[in-house]
Design a protein around this motif. Sequence first.
Motif, mmCIF file in Angstrom:
data_model
loop_
_atom_site.group_PDB
_atom_site.id
_atom_site.type_symbol
_atom_site.label_atom_id
_atom_site.label_comp_id
_atom_site.label_asym_id
_atom_site.label_seq_id
_atom_site.Cartn_x
_atom_site.Cartn_y
_atom_site.Cartn_z
ATOM 1 N N LEU A 1 23.282 35.328 32.966
ATOM 2 C CA LEU A 1 23.707 36.881 32.891
ATOM 3 C C LEU A 1 24.614 37.016 34.326
ATOM 4 N N CYS A 2 23.849 36.952 35.349
ATOM 5 C CA CYS A 2 24.489 37.103 36.510
ATOM 6 C C CYS A 2 25.835 36.580 36.891
ATOM 7 N N ARG A 3 25.769 35.358 36.622
ATOM 8 C CA ARG A 3 27.216 34.620 36.671
ATOM 9 C C ARG A 3 28.178 35.246 35.588
ATOM 10 N N CYS A 4 27.714 35.661 34.449
ATOM 11 C CA CYS A 4 28.680 36.100 33.249
ATOM 12 C C CYS A 4 29.129 37.555 34.053
ATOM 13 N N PHE A 5 28.368 38.352 34.612
ATOM 14 C CA PHE A 5 28.650 39.637 35.234
ATOM 15 C C PHE A 5 29.585 39.278 36.570
ATOM 16 N N SER A 6 29.405 38.261 37.120
ATOM 17 C CA SER A 6 29.891 38.400 38.569
ATOM 18 C C SER A 6 31.400 37.966 38.473
ATOM 19 N N SER A 7 31.789 36.731 37.978
ATOM 20 C CA SER A 7 32.985 36.293 38.124
ATOM 21 C C SER A 7 34.363 37.220 38.038
ATOM 22 N N LYS A 8 34.452 37.653 36.560
ATOM 23 C CA LYS A 8 35.747 38.092 36.210
ATOM 24 C C LYS A 8 35.685 39.628 36.848
ATOM 25 N N ALA A 9 34.508 40.208 36.047
ATOM 26 C CA ALA A 9 34.291 41.525 36.503
ATOM 27 C C ALA A 9 34.441 41.987 37.999
ATOM 28 N N ASN A 10 33.506 41.161 39.032
ATOM 29 C CA ASN A 10 33.699 40.981 40.260
ATOM 30 C C ASN A 10 34.962 41.033 40.760
ATOM 31 N N ASN A 11 35.718 40.018 40.505
ATOM 32 C CA ASN A 11 37.101 39.978 40.879
ATOM 33 C C ASN A 11 37.992 41.006 40.648
ATOM 34 N N GLU A 12 37.888 41.638 39.368
ATOM 35 C CA GLU A 12 38.503 42.856 39.111
ATOM 36 C C GLU A 12 38.201 44.152 40.007
ATOM 37 N N GLN A 13 36.877 43.921 40.352
ATOM 38 C CA GLN A 13 36.425 44.990 40.955
ATOM 39 C C GLN A 13 36.815 45.093 42.451
ATOM 40 N N THR A 14 37.056 43.937 43.181
ATOM 41 C CA THR A 14 37.497 43.876 44.479
ATOM 42 C C THR A 14 38.626 43.593 44.795
ATOM 43 N N ASN A 15 39.428 42.990 43.639
ATOM 44 C CA ASN A 15 40.758 42.503 44.247
ATOM 45 C C ASN A 15 41.840 43.367 43.691
ATOM 46 N N PRO A 16 42.975 43.612 44.521
ATOM 47 C CA PRO A 16 44.094 44.351 44.205
ATOM 48 C C PRO A 16 44.731 43.736 42.704
ATOM 49 N N VAL A 17 45.416 44.499 41.922
ATOM 50 C CA VAL A 17 46.244 43.979 40.713
ATOM 51 C C VAL A 17 47.105 42.848 41.183
ATOM 52 N N ARG A 18 47.077 41.825 40.493
ATOM 53 C CA ARG A 18 48.184 40.798 40.755
ATOM 54 C C ARG A 18 49.564 41.480 40.944
ATOM 55 N N GLY A 19 50.115 40.812 42.114
ATOM 56 C CA GLY A 19 51.321 41.498 42.584
ATOM 57 C C GLY A 19 51.267 42.578 43.331
ATOM 58 N N MET A 20 50.351 43.107 43.645
ATOM 59 C CA MET A 20 50.052 44.192 44.432
ATOM 60 C C MET A 20 49.282 44.210 45.671
ATOM 61 N N LYS A 21 49.249 44.787 46.923
ATOM 62 C CA LYS A 21 48.709 44.480 48.023
ATOM 63 C C LYS A 21 48.190 45.543 48.703
ATOM 64 N N ASP A 22 47.057 45.148 49.424
ATOM 65 C CA ASP A 22 46.589 46.438 50.568
ATOM 66 C C ASP A 22 47.337 46.127 51.745
ATOM 67 N N ARG A 23 47.839 46.935 52.541
ATOM 68 C CA ARG A 23 48.517 46.976 53.439
ATOM 69 C C ARG A 23 48.077 47.736 54.590
ATOM 70 N N PHE A 24 48.031 46.975 56.021
ATOM 71 C CA PHE A 24 47.047 47.821 56.885
ATOM 72 C C PHE A 24 47.485 47.141 58.228
ATOM 73 N N GLY A 25 47.139 47.808 59.421
ATOM 74 C CA GLY A 25 47.475 47.184 60.526
ATOM 75 C C GLY A 25 48.774 47.002 61.136
ATOM 76 N N GLU A 26 49.096 45.835 61.536
ATOM 77 C CA GLU A 26 50.332 45.644 61.984
ATOM 78 C C GLU A 26 51.581 45.632 60.941
ATOM 79 N N GLU A 27 51.140 45.179 59.719
ATOM 80 C CA GLU A 27 51.951 45.336 58.697
ATOM 81 C C GLU A 27 52.356 46.676 58.345
ATOM 82 N N ASN A 28 51.511 47.467 58.335
ATOM 83 C CA ASN A 28 51.848 48.776 57.996
ATOM 84 C C ASN A 28 52.731 49.642 59.189
#
Length: 468
Positions: A16-43
């Motif tokens: 059950l943990c595995r079930c919830f973790s993979s995709k759901a967690n990725n979607e919870q913590t990753n930005p949407v494909r093709g979109m980026k967090d920008r900070f520090g030097e790059e900003n």
Amino acid sequence: MAALATRIRVHSTKSLCRCFSSKANNEQTNPVRGMKDRFGEENRRFQWINDKGSKIASRYGFDQITTPILEYSQVFERTLGDSSDVVGKELYSFEDKGGSRLTMRPEGTAGITRALISQKLYNDLPQKFYYSGPMFRHERPQKGRLRQFEQFGIEVYGQSHASSDVETIEVASVFLKSLGLTSASLEINTLGDNASRQNYKTALKEYLSNYTDQLSEDSVNRILDSKSPQDIHILENSPVLSDYLSEASKVRFAFITRTLEHMDIPYIINPRLVRGLDYYQDTVFEFKVTSPLLGAQQGTVLAGGRYDGLVEKMGGPVGVPSIGWAAGLERLSLLVDDNKIPLTARPIAIIPVPDRGGSFSAEPDNNKNNTPSVMALHSHAMSVGAALRAKGMRVEFMHLTGSSSSKSQLPKQLARASKMNASHAVLIGTDEMQKGVVTLKDLDKTEQQLCPVDDLVRTLSAQRPFRC
Ligand code: ATP
Ligand code: MG
């Protein structure tokens, strides 16, 4: 709920943990494909590029405009042309809770033209705007190609003379040079007036009709702008627009190229540069850079052209000539040399040292018998920091960690100050506070001196290697 409980019972806890973790967690913590967090030097780099663009544009009399990211879908569908890649494949569109069809802007021109009409700014022409901000296109992400990306651009409304085309290109050229991109090469072409383009389209359609089974698309406009090697090959022997230009279009284009020469702005005429026939007319141009830092198809860093028919097409008055360009900040940011970006000012660390010399009260707010409290020490140290900031210095107050606020954490605080590249540390203990001095530590030379609080600004201004 009951159904869910039954389903959960048949899974072991682990699966059950595995079930919830993979995709759901990725979607919870990753930005949407093709979109980026920008900070520090790059900003900082993005900010610097935007600042350069804004300063240069205002020197040419442009004013900033900001329009919403969301527009009614029609704003783009009616203007960019059904056959363009952007409308055909790349729009982020959805229906909102009120049932309106909305689109996240894929570019700036259509929204700004819509604003010119809604706000009746066409009553006071010319209008010259610069803008920057995020754009959204559902493309295949690659180096220098994202689904959310930033553009800096300019638009001119109400100037039709060919000299205005030259000036618009000049702003682009000065902008790119100011970023150090002296190798960007300008490619320019004319699509001619309406009559020229109609004649050309007819000839081209006839030529392409021999290759319908080999072409990637059925639309003439898309083929002209296509990046497919097969399409490019077929187009090599196709009719060229320059053979279909009216006399007036030829004269206009000659004025532009000759003036560019006079102004020392080098260019290459690329007779196959079209940028979609729907939107543009007369002058079109692109600045290109060949660099391994950009993907093979992402060499264009800035592109634009004249779009005299757009205001009318969107329901505004007839005959408002317009021209503009947009540059992609992700591509520029990949190319800009780091040495060009000014160093940020080094901070000064203010370090309260509660148990250093003298006596103090551990009671946070106890000031009996003139014994300074921890709170008094902190507020004094914070006001020293505020005085330095008021003089434009960058100050980092080194807060004590944990709940104890009465014990010195000096070694750790000094280590943190060095890690953040502070030039100096200002140590303030009870003794120092009572005597109206601070201990000023030069972190590069590991020297220190006692300095009167009133003299701190002057001393630091004289000593610091980088000032704000
Ligand atoms: P391309 O041919 O690279 O797809 P385009 O003709 O679709 O570009 P324009 O609509 O003219 O691009 O946008 C102007 C500039 O914005 C481009 O030259 C490029 O620098 C930048 N740009 C366009 N699309 C993207 C994207 N998806 N990601 C990053 N930058 C982009
Ligand atoms: Mg594109």
